[in-house]
Design a protein around this motif. Structure first.
Motif, PDB file in Angstrom:
ATOM      1  N   ASP A  79       0.620  -1.382  -0.055  1.00 43.01           N
ATOM      2  CA  ASP A  79       0.092   0.037  -0.284  1.00 43.01           C
ATOM      3  C   ASP A  79       0.296   1.129   0.172  1.00 43.01           C
ATOM      4  O   ASP A  79       0.289   1.730  -0.766  1.00 43.01           O
ATOM      5  N   ALA A  82       2.769   1.687  -3.717  1.00 44.58           N
ATOM      6  CA  ALA A  82       1.262   1.895  -4.240  1.00 44.58           C
ATOM      7  C   ALA A  82       1.378   3.016  -4.473  1.00 44.58           C
ATOM      8  O   ALA A  82       0.428   4.394  -5.440  1.00 44.58           O
ATOM      9  N   MET A  83       1.730   4.483  -3.404  1.00 39.08           N
ATOM     10  CA  MET A  83       1.481   5.407  -3.517  1.00 39.08           C
ATOM     11  C   MET A  83       2.830   6.454  -4.005  1.00 39.08           C
ATOM     12  O   MET A  83       2.681   7.553  -3.579  1.00 39.08           O
ATOM     13  N   ARG A 151      -2.389   9.059  -6.682  1.00 37.03           N
ATOM     14  CA  ARG A 151      -3.208   9.261  -5.653  1.00 37.03           C
ATOM     15  C   ARG A 151      -3.997   7.958  -7.282  1.00 37.03           C
ATOM     16  O   ARG A 151      -3.458   7.385  -7.860  1.00 37.03           O
ATOM     17  N   ARG A 152      -5.013   7.967  -6.347  1.00 38.55           N
ATOM     18  CA  ARG A 152      -6.630   7.201  -7.844  1.00 38.55           C
ATOM     19  C   ARG A 152      -7.571   7.610  -8.499  1.00 38.55           C
ATOM     20  O   ARG A 152      -7.378   7.395  -9.803  1.00 38.55           O
ATOM     21  N   ASP A 153      -7.326   9.365  -8.277  1.00 41.28           N
ATOM     22  CA  ASP A 153      -7.350   9.990  -9.521  1.00 41.28           C
ATOM     23  C   ASP A 153      -7.194  10.412 -10.451  1.00 41.28           C
ATOM     24  O   ASP A 153      -7.358  11.627 -11.099  1.00 41.28           O
ATOM     25  N   MET A 212      -2.266   5.056  -9.290  1.00 40.80           N
ATOM     26  CA  MET A 212      -1.543   4.114  -9.050  1.00 40.80           C
ATOM     27  C   MET A 212      -2.482   3.604  -7.771  1.00 40.80           C
ATOM     28  O   MET A 212      -3.287   4.157  -7.052  1.00 40.80           O
ATOM     29  N   LEU A 213      -2.298   1.808  -7.376  1.00 40.32           N
ATOM     30  CA  LEU A 213      -3.015   1.190  -6.605  1.00 40.32           C
ATOM     31  C   LEU A 213      -2.350  -0.329  -6.070  1.00 40.32           C
ATOM     32  O   LEU A 213      -1.531  -0.773  -7.457  1.00 40.32           O
ATOM     33  N   ASP A 214      -2.401  -1.074  -5.373  1.00 32.42           N
ATOM     34  CA  ASP A 214      -2.210  -2.017  -5.237  1.00 32.42           C
ATOM     35  C   ASP A 214      -2.859  -2.915  -5.330  1.00 32.42           C
ATOM     36  O   ASP A 214      -4.121  -2.908  -5.043  1.00 32.42           O
ATOM     37  N   ASP A 217      -7.592  -6.681  -4.440  1.00 31.71           N
ATOM     38  CA  ASP A 217      -9.274  -7.299  -4.569  1.00 31.71           C
ATOM     39  C   ASP A 217      -9.533  -8.062  -5.316  1.00 31.71           C
ATOM     40  O   ASP A 217     -10.157  -8.563  -5.413  1.00 31.71           O
ATOM     41  N   GLN A 221     -12.007  -5.142 -10.046  1.00 32.64           N
ATOM     42  CA  GLN A 221     -12.105  -5.119  -9.407  1.00 32.64           C
ATOM     43  C   GLN A 221     -11.734  -3.558  -8.805  1.00 32.64           C
ATOM     44  O   GLN A 221     -11.842  -2.258  -8.767  1.00 32.64           O
ATOM     45  N   HIS A 225     -12.244   0.681  -9.073  1.00 30.47           N
ATOM     46  CA  HIS A 225     -12.038   2.468  -7.859  1.00 30.47           C
ATOM     47  C   HIS A 225     -11.192   3.137  -8.005  1.00 30.47           C
ATOM     48  O   HIS A 225     -11.426   4.340  -8.073  1.00 30.47           O
ATOM     49  N   HIS A 324     -15.203  -8.725   1.543  1.00 32.97           N
ATOM     50  CA  HIS A 324     -15.205  -9.244   2.930  1.00 32.97           C
ATOM     51  C   HIS A 324     -16.036  -9.350   3.473  1.00 32.97           C
ATOM     52  O   HIS A 324     -16.413 -10.112   4.495  1.00 32.97           O
ATOM     53  N   PHE A 325     -17.196  -8.843   3.484  1.00 36.60           N
ATOM     54  CA  PHE A 325     -18.907  -8.740   4.082  1.00 36.60           C
ATOM     55  C   PHE A 325     -19.070  -9.192   3.096  1.00 36.60           C
ATOM     56  O   PHE A 325     -20.935  -9.058   3.600  1.00 36.60           O
TER      57      PHE A 325
END
Lengths: 326, 326
Positions: A79, A82-83, A151-153, A212-214, A217, A221, A225, A324-325
């Motif tokens: 994580d 990924a930043m 970031r993701r945006d 960027m992200l790791d 999930d 998916q 995001h 997760h739920f």
């Protein structure tokens, strides 16, 4: 000799576990005080936290304590990477049954220390408590070294989508364990000890990654995001998603399962902690990065139709991620 | 309407919980990405972590979710204050049963937000997972604002020992709950929502405190850690430990129990999260600080005899602290 954690006591356990972590250049004050003091050379600190619960995120009969130590560190430092940041330090909360063997804690700490060494970080603090089941909470800190955080945006239409690291192996490993199979070993190993490409995070930031992200999930998916945050869509190229031999072997071993398609495992499987990023068109990508798709605008029509943001060769995919739920 | 956390799902819960936290000046990037980005103006960050487990650190029938939110924040930001730092941000891991009411999470978050507002911090990240029992993991970050961090190892013979905050009330509250008593209310309240004197941490650092910690396991036990780290002994003055009326009332209500002595509760009770510090002789202490004892050298003879490091009016005390794996 204390043989269970109950015999050893809280302070004994903390001392025993923290003794093995080296003090790196990032550490001003390590474990043993009310709080640690960590260097933040560029006046910002990147911070992320994750909780792992026995039976939900790991099984003590499927993963050794050393595996669990590796994995807890890997998913948190991924994580941070990924930043675009360099992993520096960790704080670890450990809930354990009093009758758990001290060996278990020693092996867990050995896994944490080994993964820290790989990532370049160390442990500066922690807490141990009694709990009916094993619960591991990890907070990871990182340093951006003057780079802008990724970031993701920030993804823009025309950007290239690329990944570094592995896709689908961890999910295949989990499915194999669930079926009682113990091969291909490479998939089980990635499930137990994922190997995020830590150095590629800061490298991608320097290359100008726009988002960027790791992948924790599942690729589709997680990219969903990123699309939502950036207001874009992504089309992946199936031809670019080439399953490695061990993933094809796993898919064959799992034949008959929904998860038996190797490409589907790459699209839906999480927990390998690959990095996925978008780069401006024309960016020369290093070998560690594989181009897998392209960013496109998000149309008002697509929005109105609630069309999926991530497609494969222009078509929706039913690759579902990890809930997760559920 | 989702009425259980299982209905809401992981991402729904995270959004719901994080939406209520304000973005303060310390926050560059808050929840929602792989990691948060927090300002660290003086190039150092103070970091501490604690885990609270249902049945061990709180009971859902004795504490409301709002209480638990308050307490989880208080005990962590107290650790930050005990280094002389200003609390800035939190990361929270929350393990909850899927059948837990969403109201519970909302109330927990409200307690976290209220205590953050008191301490001056906010929440920048978190993780929610499914767990059979409620587990809360909190990591707190803080800023030293140019001050040297106050460790446990700097106490010197001749220093004055002083405390800011409350002693014994939380332990009395717990003992009252255990006996099924609901008064004095002040003690129950301190057990449910301890009120650490956050601002006194940085203030003590500015006053030149040589060592400091927060009282979480009991005054005698925690000062014992300070003595061990500093290589000194501490003699407390019983006359300086004046039980407040509510603590005397609690002791009377608990008459017959080992814990019924009000001064013993002040010496042994933890979880009020008072700050205890040592100051150079002659330091003019503000009203918030009460002088309770003096630092003395640790003799080789005392070491050889394994004499207790903390005495009261020159005599050993049997005040036992809080052992998490007893």
């Amino acid at each position: 000799m204390a043989s269970t954690i109950g015999d050893l006591g809280e302070f004994g356990l903390i001392e025993r576990v923290t003794a093995r972590f080296p003090r790196t250049d990032d550490v001003i004050l390590g474990p043993g005080d009310d709080a640690a003091v960590v260097r933040a050379p560029d006046r910002r600190v990147v911070a992320s936290t994750d909780m792992l619960v026995e039976g939900r995120h790991f099984r003590r009969d499927w993963s050794t304590p050393r595996d669990i130590g590796h994995k807890a560190v890997a998913q948190n430092f991924a994580d941070v990477a990924a930043m675009g940041a360099r992993p520096t330090t960790l704080l670890i909360g450990l809930g354990v049954p009093a009758d758990l063997a001290v060996d278990w804690a020693d092996e867990f700490a050995a896994g944490v220390a080994a993964e820290c060494a790989t990532a370049g970080g160390t442990v500066v603090g922690g807490d141990t408590v009694r709990s009916d089941t094993v619960v591991v909470s990890v907070t990871a800190l990182g340093d951006l070294g003057g780079r802008a955080e990724v970031r993701r945006d920030g993804a823009r239409p025309g950007d290239v989508v690329a990944v570094a690291g592995r896709l689908g192996l961890s999910a295949a490993g989990l499915a194999l364990l669930d079926r009682g199979l113990d091969a291909p070993e490479a998939c089980l190993r990635e499930h137990r000890r994922p190997r995020p490409p830590y150095a590629e995070g800061p490298r991608a930031a320097l290359l100008g990654a726009t988002a960027m992200l790791d992948v924790s999930d599942g690729l589709v998916q997680d990219l969903g995001h990123l699309c939502a945050a950036s207001g874009v869509t992504i089309d992946l190229e199936r031809a670019a998603l080439v399953p490695p031999p061990e993933l094809r072997a796993a898919a064959a071993a799992l034949a008959g399962e929904r998860s038996a398609d190797a490409t589907a495992l790459m699209l839906a499987g999480g927990e390998d902690h690959a990095l996925a990023a978008t780069f401006p068109p024309g960016t020369e990508l290093p070998d560690a990065w594989t181009r897998i798709g392209t960013v496109a605008p998000r149309s008002a029509e697509a929005d109105a139709a609630a069309a999926p943001a991530v497609t494969v060769d222009g078509r929706p995919t039913d690759a579902a991620g990890w809930r997760h739920f559920g």
